[in-house]
Each structure stands twice: as C-alpha cells, then as structure tokens.
Write a protein that holds these residues in place. Structure first.
Motif, PDB file in Angstrom:
ATOM      1  N   SER A   1      -2.989  29.471 -10.184  1.00 41.76           N
ATOM      2  CA  SER A   1      -1.935  30.479  -9.932  1.00 41.76           C
ATOM      3  C   SER A   1      -2.281  31.776 -11.053  1.00 41.76           C
ATOM      4  N   GLY A   2      -1.934  33.023 -10.455  1.00 39.64           N
ATOM      5  CA  GLY A   2      -1.846  34.048 -11.432  1.00 39.64           C
ATOM      6  C   GLY A   2      -0.735  34.389 -11.896  1.00 39.64           C
ATOM      7  N   PRO A   3      -0.361  35.142 -12.711  1.00 36.54           N
ATOM      8  CA  PRO A   3       0.961  35.240 -13.567  1.00 36.54           C
ATOM      9  C   PRO A   3       2.163  35.353 -12.716  1.00 36.54           C
ATOM     10  N   VAL A   4       3.014  34.318 -12.659  1.00 38.10           N
ATOM     11  CA  VAL A   4       4.064  34.291 -11.888  1.00 38.10           C
ATOM     12  C   VAL A   4       5.482  33.944 -12.695  1.00 38.10           C
ATOM     13  N   LYS A   5       6.426  34.098 -12.180  1.00 42.26           N
ATOM     14  CA  LYS A   5       7.633  33.776 -13.014  1.00 42.26           C
ATOM     15  C   LYS A   5       8.141  32.320 -12.570  1.00 42.26           C
ATOM     16  N   LEU A   6       7.574  31.560 -11.659  1.00 44.90           N
ATOM     17  CA  LEU A   6       7.909  30.320 -11.154  1.00 44.90           C
ATOM     18  C   LEU A   6       7.503  29.179 -11.989  1.00 44.90           C
ATOM     19  N   ALA A   7       8.319  28.082 -12.177  1.00 47.30           N
ATOM     20  CA  ALA A   7       7.794  27.033 -12.888  1.00 47.30           C
ATOM     21  C   ALA A   7       6.614  26.489 -12.142  1.00 47.30           C
ATOM     22  N   ASP A   8       5.648  25.553 -12.716  1.00 50.33           N
ATOM     23  CA  ASP A   8       4.649  24.725 -12.222  1.00 50.33           C
ATOM     24  C   ASP A   8       5.295  23.634 -11.302  1.00 50.33           C
TER      25      ASP A   8
END
Ligand code: CTP
Ligand code: CA
Length: 227
Positions: free
Chosen positions: A59-66
């Motif tokens: 994953s690139g930088p995202v606001k989602l939880a793993d």
C-alpha cells in the motif's frame, strides 16, 4: 455460499495486491502525489483474503486502516512499490490497483528547498517511473499465473483499455469508466468493463465492494483446480 467459503476457494493461493497512490519526493518535506484513496485495492485484498488467499497488500500512503488477515507492506514511492512487489515473488496472482505515479522527481533535493532572493521559482524535473504491472507481466518463469491491471478512463474507455491490455502484457484489465456522463465520479457506483483474452464483460452500476467480490470469485474460478 458459507460452505464454499469454509472450503476456501483460494486456499493455498498467494495473492499480491498493490493499492493507493505513490508519493514522489521533491525534498524532505514536499512530494508529488495523487488523490487515490486505495479503497478499491484494499477491498480487493479483503475479498481475496475472505476466500482464503494468502494475501500480501502493498500500500502507498492511504488513510485506511490495514485490513485484517493479510500481510501489509507500506511504501511511499513507485520504486519502493516495485521493490516490494519483486521481493514478494513467487505469487500466484497479482492485482495492480495502485495509482502509481508515472514520474519521479529526478532533481529531488536532500535538503529542504529554499526560496531564492531573486524570486525565481525552482524547476522540478521529472523522469519516468518503472511500470510495476508491465514488469510483473514480463517476469518469465517468475510471472504470477494471473496478472490483473486497472485502467480508469474518461473517454474511448474500451479502446484505451484494450490498448493498455496489449501494451502491459497483463491477463486482465479492469476498465473503469470515470467520465462525467457515466455518473460514477464521486458517486457510489462504478461502471466496469473486464477485458480478458476471451472478450469483454460489462459490469454496469456496481459498487467498489461488489467489484472486489466479483473479481475475487472470478480469480478463484480461473486458479481453482490448477495448482
Ligand atoms: N501501473 C503500474 N506502474 C506504473 C503505472 C501504472 O503498475 N508505473 C499500473 C496501475 O496500477 C494500473 C495500470 O498500470 O493497474 C494502468 O495504470 P494507468 O495509469 O491507467 O496506465 P498508464 O500506463 O500509466 O497510462 P496513462 O496514465 O498514460 O493512461
Ligand atoms: Ca498512469
């Protein structure tokens, strides 16, 4: 359905998913990025894990939880994403859903760039990034058995997506019509054409969660029974 899930149609299958944007640094505090949320890629990783696959999500930088029940590798740049993807091989299936930056900043500076007294704005020089989908598709004996790419297009959707299918050497392209006329932009529904060797399937008015679900089952259909 529950019996099928318990059997785990993707049990023993190693799946690689790329998701989110990449960030390309200009200097230690600035970068070039894009607005990809990672929602579609993360949903696909989740759907594959739910069918029993051994999933690695890059994953690139995202606001989602793993998401749960998978290995998650966090990266920033396209180069890091490629390195992580190659480091995961061998894989049975790769789904490249990331919005990889097409260019990196070739004159990125080690120190924070300062305004100069003349008021002259700095020039940012770009150089092409490696293509992760094309690289995985060309891996020869280490190539995943199934390589899936995405294409978001605003016009001539099928034509552009077919060209991408050819150019990248992947097995499937999930083409997403993001034109304003499609009514999908910013809305709850996507409009998908799945391009495979055997033709085109149309999935009109479908949510990202449903795209993930259908794709995961389709991947299971293809990989099932061929160890
Ligand atoms: N992709 C990739 N690495 C890149 C660029 C794209 O892996 N450096 C993958 C994306 O994850 C996606 C597919 O290639 O699965 C298509 O990406 P897209 O940006 O639509 O295609 P490009 O070949 O970059 O063409 P363009 O942006 O000019 O339309
Ligand atoms: Ca691109």
């Amino acid at each position: 359905i529950e019996t099928l899930l318990a059997a785990g149609p993707l049990k023993g299958v190693k799946a690689l998913v790329t998701s989110g944007p990449t960030y390309e640094p200009i200097d230690p505090v600035r970068f070039i990025g894009n607005r990809s949320s990672g929602k579609q890629g993360h949903a696909i990783a989740t759907a594959l894990a739910r069918l029993g696959a051994d999933v690695t999500l890059i994953s690139g930088p995202v606001k989602l939880a793993d998401p749960a029940n998978m290995r998650v590798i966090h990266v920033e740049t396209a180069r890091e994403m490629l390195g992580a993807a190659l480091g995961c091989l061998p894989m049975d299936v790769a789904v490249c859903a990331a919005a990889v930056a097409d260019w990196t900043v070739s004159n990125a500076s080690k120190e924070k760039r300062k305004k100069d007294a003349s008021g002259q704005a700095p020039l940012i020089e770009l150089a092409a990034n490696p293509d992760i989908l094309a690289t995985l598709s060309e891996k020869g004996s280490a190539r995943p058995r199934l390589v899936v790419g995405f294409a978001a297009e605003t016009e001539k959707v099928l034509e552009h997506a077919r060209a991408k299918h050819q150019r990248k050497g992947c097995d499937w392209i999930v083409a997403n019509d993001v034109s304003p006329q499609s009514g999908t932009f910013g809305g709850d529904f996507n409009s998908i054409h799945l391009i495979t060797a055997s033709g085109v399937e149309d999935w009109p008015r479908i949510t990202k969660a449903d795209v993930a679900e259908r794709l995961a089952w389709k991947i299971a259909d293809v990989l099932k029974g061929s160890p």
